[in-house]
Write an enzyme that holds these catalytic residues in place. Structure first.
Site, PDB file in Angstrom:
ATOM      1  N   ASP A  65       1.263   5.052  -0.350  1.00  0.00           N
ATOM      2  CA  ASP A  65       0.687   6.394  -0.358  1.00  0.00           C
ATOM      3  C   ASP A  65       1.488   7.311  -1.282  1.00  0.00           C
ATOM      4  OD1 ASP A  65      -1.342   6.095   1.764  1.00  0.00           O
ATOM      5  OD2 ASP A  65       0.387   5.745   3.053  1.00  0.00           O
ATOM      6  N   HIS A 104       0.866  -1.185   0.000  1.00  0.00           N
ATOM      7  CA  HIS A 104       0.000   0.000   0.000  1.00  0.00           C
ATOM      8  C   HIS A 104       0.897   1.228   0.000  1.00  0.00           C
ATOM      9  CE1 HIS A 104      -3.190   2.773   0.747  1.00  0.00           C
ATOM     10  NE2 HIS A 104      -2.599   3.205   1.839  1.00  0.00           N
ATOM     11  N   ASP A 107      -7.468   1.885   2.311  1.00  0.00           N
ATOM     12  CA  ASP A 107      -7.046   2.771   3.400  1.00  0.00           C
ATOM     13  C   ASP A 107      -7.940   3.984   3.630  1.00  0.00           C
ATOM     14  OD1 ASP A 107      -5.344   3.469   5.505  1.00  0.00           O
ATOM     15  OD2 ASP A 107      -4.064   4.692   4.230  1.00  0.00           O
TER      16      ASP A 107
END
Lengths: 989, 989
Positions: free
Chosen positions: A50, A48, A172
């Site tokens: 960002d 994941h 998320d």
């Protein structure tokens, strides 16, 4: 160098309408569907990433600033490819194109071919595939679609059909919007998975196996908005004790009996136990285990090496009677297995806002966090859309230059970008990217105007256009002291609009409209409040304000010429009062204030409708600072809004009021104290009231963080209901202290009733509706019957422990950040409100773009000889309920166009009807449409080739529909149903 | 499973004498030697992998227990191979075979072939190649040679000549021993690099470019011990701000101008600056930069990716006039470049002890840390050598079973193993490995004895032999209450020895020697001190003590038979006194005590030589606990010895003394308090005094850490000089408060004068020498004229901040660890001392091994009919100054043998002469030597094929020598010069 690289790599879309061929190696057909008699565990290896949060996107990409955190996406992707090459059983998914594209640009042809092979064999699967994993609360639908299209286009052009994302993967974001589900469905996605769900919601869903469902994403679009939606078992990380990432501390599989600490039996038993426990919450004999987390996989060999062993040893246990079957999979394969299970699924029609991760921790602060960034993002989108239109109508074919801003906007949609939940230096970087993108766009705008502004037969003379982005603080330095300048206003909507531009000046001017008439303009002093804003360097003391009626999808140029002799000026009438009761009034509206600056009434004169106000104004909540003795009570922070007490305190019990009345505008400026003020403007002929608020620097001398709201207390008999929009489109009913799908236990009276306000909020009773439009995303709700409150600014001294590790304490020029913004107030009957707020909101986010220039022509006459001062792309009037969402020149002869019906069903007697339009109308100035292909929403597949998976609800409704049929069009004429968006690739002769 | 795996992978050595062929791709010929007109920077990518420290070797290997630290060597090696495959320019070195072997065992054939290719192309180079990077202070030369041979053998068998290490790489050990340099030279190494040097030493060497030198490793061996030695510029890590490891925080090379934070010019400039600064300290236009550190390279792609870029961009600067030329290299290529530079180098003849990393931080505590582990390691080596001998002489060919203990010993040599500087759980693991290895060795011993013990013509009857490792606390549970048992003593030296075994019993026995005579044995009560040692569970109240004269390289069996009628026992004479002055005396020595337990005199009666003692006994230093207000003053800890004040405190001013005199032994037991005691033993005919000390549990109720010394204050007029051995071989002169090579600034009066005592320390004057032999490594020195002090135990409550992160506070059975040990005291004339301490020390580390068995024969007569009770491999007497260092059966017909001359030049009139011996003597019982090839010390190359690089000193001495000539032998007869070790591979007919 920079530009060249991007031009090379981001070749414009070609052949989208060409037939698609699916490889055998990828897609659902390649899925391992497990064993029918086993509990099948789909292991999904992922990361994941960002695109900015604690570090900027480029810092994360490179892995620099590792004193902040040790993450580098370049290495993740390096290692993923290497690990996938090692074992053909392994699967990995990748999500964020903002990163993947950076990496791809730096790869050799050899590496690219390897990656293509992995994609074609389904071993590397792109999931969701947006430029970022966008936030769902604070993002506008226009930009969600754009950023997904940007990623989809890159994937399509680079890899073809095998890389077409089929799954939404919002693991998320902090709450989930129904509109996003609807948009994903329209992108042809078959499902959506996410990780974060309100703790109470999860509590009630878990024992009843209701974590997977069919989400009906739209109240208007029926089955085409339905989306299978699954809540992941534990966020998006690995099950407890099975994280093998280099950043994790769980035990590896130690399977060499010669070495100490051999642990295979214990690990296998623990895994089987974990699988059984997880399966208790899910409906089928398939479960998904995400193996990954934030920036994991930097040396993914470690993860895979241990997962290989785990899979091997867990499956070996089947000979001892274990029913657990475990294998590498992907979210789409898991989804496909669920689809094949032929279950009936529960449905959901509301959304997943607000989100409390734990009791008392409502993630509703970020609806407002960083209000200046939130506005700047919306402003940048406005420029992006105008740039595309100008490029398209001028046929400059400069799409690669627009890419800079598209890319910056894609990144800005990230759930730690526009959400305001990043560190300060990262917020600065997002803003810089948008600014750089705007600079690049200005070159396109200039090139386009050089063509459009030049009258036919004239040599194209480029008079550089420039923005004055600081006109919001009445500053435009390049025109100061200039003897002449022009203001050109591009209206990006397909309807003519009337606006009231304000031009700050250091001297007096004569203003001429496009046909040479002198414009009646007000010459008004700039307020002290504005002049005192830190950072303002302009010496302008006055500003012109005038009415500008702009053609649809076109521009007007206004010519400013310094008055030769100031003495000759005939002053226009201005009536001013100080600290007296006053009434602003035009033919439609009357707004009444008392002498202490309190708004008393707004009267809709047309409908003879009055709404009374009490104590309208600014209040603040004290931010809970956290308390080490009660660590279960989170502090207010970038994510969480948690007031110390549930009562907001007025910033002042009264203000000074200054009313100014001119022919063009009537204004009431109310100053509550030295850091809070508001100005109501009622323009000539306007059916809405504009409120401009200015807040800051929020004082913190008392060491108390403050969260500032504007409260509108009215006599509307609204009960506990209020209405907020989702991502600027459909509006959802909210009920105070209530959740539609579970018996809600109220733990936070205020923040638990906050919802995202992306474009509008209203309350109403049978006869009255007060609608407030916002110019950016804000949080708010109705805490009391008849009341609306909207949070506009926050300055907090503590971190909420949700990861950002920084207090949200924005400063500029050595003090707290000053922010201003607009609320548009609409007082109408409920049944007549939609046409006001639909049109108003659309005009707010697609505002005419003002550009200035300093012509080198000696006189106006000279200028008007050479330059075209007004232009419209349209000759026919377009229906009011149609919006031109996208107008983008792809190649010399190809365009991407999105048109939408932007009214909901049953909200307006006329405009809630379906509407027919002719796309050719838009191309009048360009040519004749030779070919048009309808595409899915994110433009990576002809709609005719879309085949979504079918699902069955518990109510025996099948999701099956013949999509193409429902989208039928006739030549270039097409019909739009309420809230429908249609996407076309168009080829011009 | 376990054994099978090792057997498969550790195939016995074959064909060592076969001709060696160097591949073109590896070795010096493949080196990049830079550009003559540039400053050439050799980039050495490496990882430093402790085979145990904060985690056990297997935890580090797997990367488990990552809550302690996030390191996994399996992943390092995975990623190194992958990264090397990616770019043929890249080079990596690997050092620790203990890890590499673990990894290699788990690789596929495909991966093994890849690695072989990398090795053959010089891209992966093995450096040093020991099983571990051994400690230099506390390791015994026997085990250093073994552990290097173990690694060398694995490398040779697996990869051939390209993998033969040519460089010592002692980058982390805490001080450097001259003996190690000598051993490395004899292994054929061309150089040695290390990282840690005393801060003052570095200070003085740096400006004079004296960090590289020719180290003359032996005072006896001349040029064959010379070794080029380089001190690395800054430990072994990357230059400041250029660490690209995943665990580092330095900025990566960000070279994409399209992305933010582009930093190529800044990084290139910083690197060039760093190179120039470093070059100021080095003599040639070549410098080395180590790029790596502890367990770095876990995702070495990150390191290489950035180094690739750094190299590219730094060298690009050459077109702008930069003189810096940077490239991937290895320590051997750097060394080769220095060699090619044809410089003359300074020399060094002393060593690099002690080591202070910063002022006040002398790393002299670890000389003693974990005394029990230090003894257990020495004990395990004793068993290992005996096992090899028994395997060899029984011709069982069970070398693969011995591998377990060899491997455990290899790991135990690590500089955080026997050094005592590991965490407690890791120390436990080392001990467990040794214990497991001993268990495996016992199977070999049993198999060997089954053959050797059985008389010819008898069926081999295996009477299982077992160890009684707890006889040091007078406990041997398996024989308790047994009617009969045997004690077999294997003498691993090639000279007959007399020892005094002690056998704890629960009843009385008749003991028969190998020819059936009843042995006159003392039956002595076990002391209260011993019986009170925590953890002792034996019910034995008495122990037998008798004289056993053992044949050279052979065994005696003593048969214990319970006395039928205890009444008939005729007690032997025992004279005992309590708290009276007493004198222990035999024909050679007299030892005098006063009534308070003070040692007064030791008289050498043969030479009429008396040494008087004052206040001999136990003292403690208070450990400095660290002080947050003076962080520059380190605490005492596992590494650092830093007394709070420079005065040691006596544990007691007087003790109770108990003297016991028998025919066999005279003993004085002195109890100072409930945690400190000592027992002097003077055996019949002995020329030395044995002191057994028992210390613990060291009290800490006062929250003061304590470091316990034994001090011997004498009237010897020794001045400031004292003498300590290096790794059990050559002895170096030490001068209090003095360093031979720089003007020493005394910052720590006590610990700065501590040196490793591996086997012995002495002081002397013209007529007297007091030599003390130790049974393990200890630290100590002479703090006052005439005084020796030896630290024997430490219990500390603080960490010294050097990384281990744990206070050295050993406990067992819920209290502080009790440790006991031996000092052998020799009082002689200086010129006659060597023959005592040389022989004594050799007998101490190669002590006869006692094994017990419970025979199932009905009577002694029956037993003696079947079993051979005495055996020797030798028929001829061997010269006293020759030691059989290694006797190892490689294959059915092949043996590895090391013999050594273990006297130094000029220390004994007779034994310091060269000596001639016939190897065939050793093989009398086995067969005739058909072929013998002399090898380098670590047995991986025929000596005839060794070609070391030649160097020139500043004194115009060339290191060149014809090594093979100097090693000439004649048939199986060979000559040994003082301190020479010769290594042979021998084939038997």
């Amino acid at each position: 160098m920079a530009k060249f690289c991007i031009v090379l790599l981001f070749i414009v879309t070609q052949g989208l309408a060409a037939p698609y061929k699916s490889s055998n190696g990828c897609g659902y057909d390649s899925c391992n569907l497990g064993k029918p008699d086993k509990l099948n565990v789909h292991i999904v290896a992922h990361t994941h990433d960002d695109v900015g949060w604690l570090k900027t996107v480029d810092q994360y990409y490179y892995g620099s600033r590792s004193e902040i955190c040790k993450r580098g996406v370049q290495y993740i992707l390096d290692s993923v490819v290497a690990a996938l090459m090692e074992n053909p059983d392994r699967r990995f998914i990748y999500v964020e194109m903002g990163f993947f594209w950076r990496w791809w640009n730096q790869q050799s042809d050899e590496m690219r071919n390897i990656v293509k092979q992995l994609v074609n064999e389904g071993r590397l699967e792109f999931i969701s595939g947006g430029w970022s994993m966008h936030d769902e609360a604070t993002t506008h639908y226009n930009s969600i679609i754009d950023q997904h299209s940007l990623g989809a286009e890159f994937l399509h052009d680079t890899f073809g059909e095998c890389a077409r994302p089929k799954i939404g993967w919002q693991i998320d974001p902090f709450g989930h919007s129904r509109e996003v589900a609807s948009l994903f469905a329209q992108m042809g996605f078959d499902g959506l998975f996410f990780g974060r769900i309100d703790y109470q919601d999860r509590l009630f869903r878990t024992p009843e196996k209701k974590l997977e469902m069919i989400w009906k994403g739209s109240a208007n679009l029926d089955r085409q908005s339905w989306l299978f939606t699954g809540v992941l078992p534990h966020g998006y990380s690995a099950p407890l004790s099975f994280c093998y990432d280099i950043m994790c501390s769980d035990p590896p599989i130690m399977d060499d009996k010669n070495l100490h600490d051999y642990n295979v039996p214990e690990r296998v038993e623990a895994f089987i136990r974990a699988a059984h426990i997880q399966s208790l919450a899910y409906a089928t004999n398939h479960i998904i285990m995400t193996m990954g987390a934030d920036f994991q996989g930097q040396n993914v060999n470690e993860n895979f090496k241990n997962l290989d062993k785990l899979i091997h040893y867990v499956n070996l246990e089947q000979v001892n009677g274990s029913n657990v079957n475990i294998f590498y999979s992907t979210p789409s394969c898991y989804l496909y297995a669920l689809n094949k299970a032929k279950k009936e699924w529960i449905t959901k029609t509301d959304d997943f806002f607000p989100y409390a991760s734990i009791p008392f921790a409502y993630w509703t602060g970020y609806f407002t966090s960083r209000p200046a960034l939130k506005r700047y993002e919306r402003y940048a989108n406005n420029i992006l859309q105008v740039t595309r239109q100008l490029n398209g109508f001028s046929q400059m074919n400069l799409r690669n230059s627009i890419f800079y801003l598209s890319e910056a906007m894609g990144i800005a949609q990230h759930h730690d970008a526009v959400s305001g939940t990043e560190k300060q230096h990262v917020a600065n970087d997002y803003a810089q990217r948008l600014s750089d993108g705007i600079d690049q766009s200005m070159e396109v705008i200039n090139a386009a105007y050089a063509k459009l502004l030049s009258k036919e037969g004239q040599t194209q003379l480029n008079v550089p256009q420039f923005l004055c982005p600081y006109t919001n603080i009445s500053e435009c330095l390049p025109i100061e002291g200039q003897a002449k300048f022009t203001l050109t206003l591009w209206n990006p909507t397909i309807h003519s609009v009337t606006i009231y531009p304000r031009v700050p000046v250091t001297q007096e001017y004569v203003i001429r409209d496009p046909i040479g008439n002198i414009v009646p303009a007000e010459y008004l002093p700039i307020s002290i409040t504005t002049k005192n804003i830190p950072g303002r360097t302009s010496s302008a003391q006055y500003q012109y304000l005038f009415q500008a009626s702009l053609p649809a999808l076109g521009y007007n140029t206004y010519y400013f010429e310094a008055r030769a002799n100031a003495n000759k000026i005939k002053r226009r009438r201005v009536k001013t009062t100080f600290n007296e009761a006053c009434i602003l009034e035009n033919e439609h509206l009357s707004i009444e204030f008392d002498g202490q600056g309190h708004l008393k009434h707004i009267v809709n004169l047309d409908k003879n409708l009055m709404v009374s106000f009490t104590a309208q104004g600014f209040y603040w909540y004290a931010s809970f600072p956290g308390d080490p003795t009660t660590p279960e009570l989170p502090a207010s922070g970038a994510y969480v809004f948690r007031p110390f007490v549930s009562e907001a305190v007025p910033v002042s019990l009264s203000g000074s009021i200054n009313c100014t009345k001119t022919d063009t505008v009537q204004k009431a400026s109310i100053v509550f104290n030295d850091w809070v003020s508001q100005e109501f403007s009622l323009f000539r002929g306007a059916t809405s009231v504009e409120l401009e608020w200015t807040v800051g620097p929020i004082p913190i001398h008392d060491n108390i963080g403050k969260e500032i709201i504007i409260r509108y207390n009215t006599n509307i008999n609204s009960g506990s209901k209020y209405y907020t929009d989702a991502n600027g489109r459909e509006v959802l009913e909210r009920i105070r202290d209530h959740r539609p799908t579970w018996p809600y236990l109220v733990d936070e009276r205020i923040s638990g009733n906050y919802y995202p306000i992306n474009s509008r909020i209203w309350i109403r009773d049978n006869d009255h509706q007060l609608t407030i439009l916002t110019d950016r995303s804000e949080g708010g709700g109705s805490m009391y019957d008849g009341s609306i409150e909207i949070m506009v600014h926050r300055r907090i001294l503590h971190d909420d422990s949700m990861g950002v590790g920084e207090a949200l304490n924005e400063t500029a020029y050595g003090t707290g950040l000053v922010v201003s913004g607009k609320h548009i107030l609409l007082v109408e009957r409920p049944e007549d409100s939609a046409r006001l707020h639909r049109v108003g909101a659309q005009q707010l986010f697609m505002h005419p773009l003002a550009t200035y220039s300093l012509p080198n022509t000696p006189s106006y006459a000279n200028y008007s000889n050479i330059y075209r001062q007004s232009w419209s792309a349209l000759s026919d009037t377009m229906p009011l309920n149609v919006h031109l969402l996208t107008f983008d020149q792809l190649t010399h002869k190809q365009y991407l166009v999105r048109v939408e019906h932007y009214f909901e069903l049953n909200e307006d007697e006329i405009y809630s009807q379906s509407v027919t339009m002719d796309l050719q109308t838009l191309f009048k100035s360009i040519g004749t449409i030779a070919n048009m292909t309808e595409l899915v929403l994110n433009a990576n597949l002809p709609l005719s080739q879309l085949h979504r998976l079918d699902w069955m609800t518990k109510d025996q409704e099948s999701s099956h529909m013949n999509i193409f049929q429902s989208y039928s069009s006739n030549g270039t004429t097409l019909t739009l149903y309420p809230m429908q968006i249609r996407t076309f690739q168009i080829t011009i002769n």
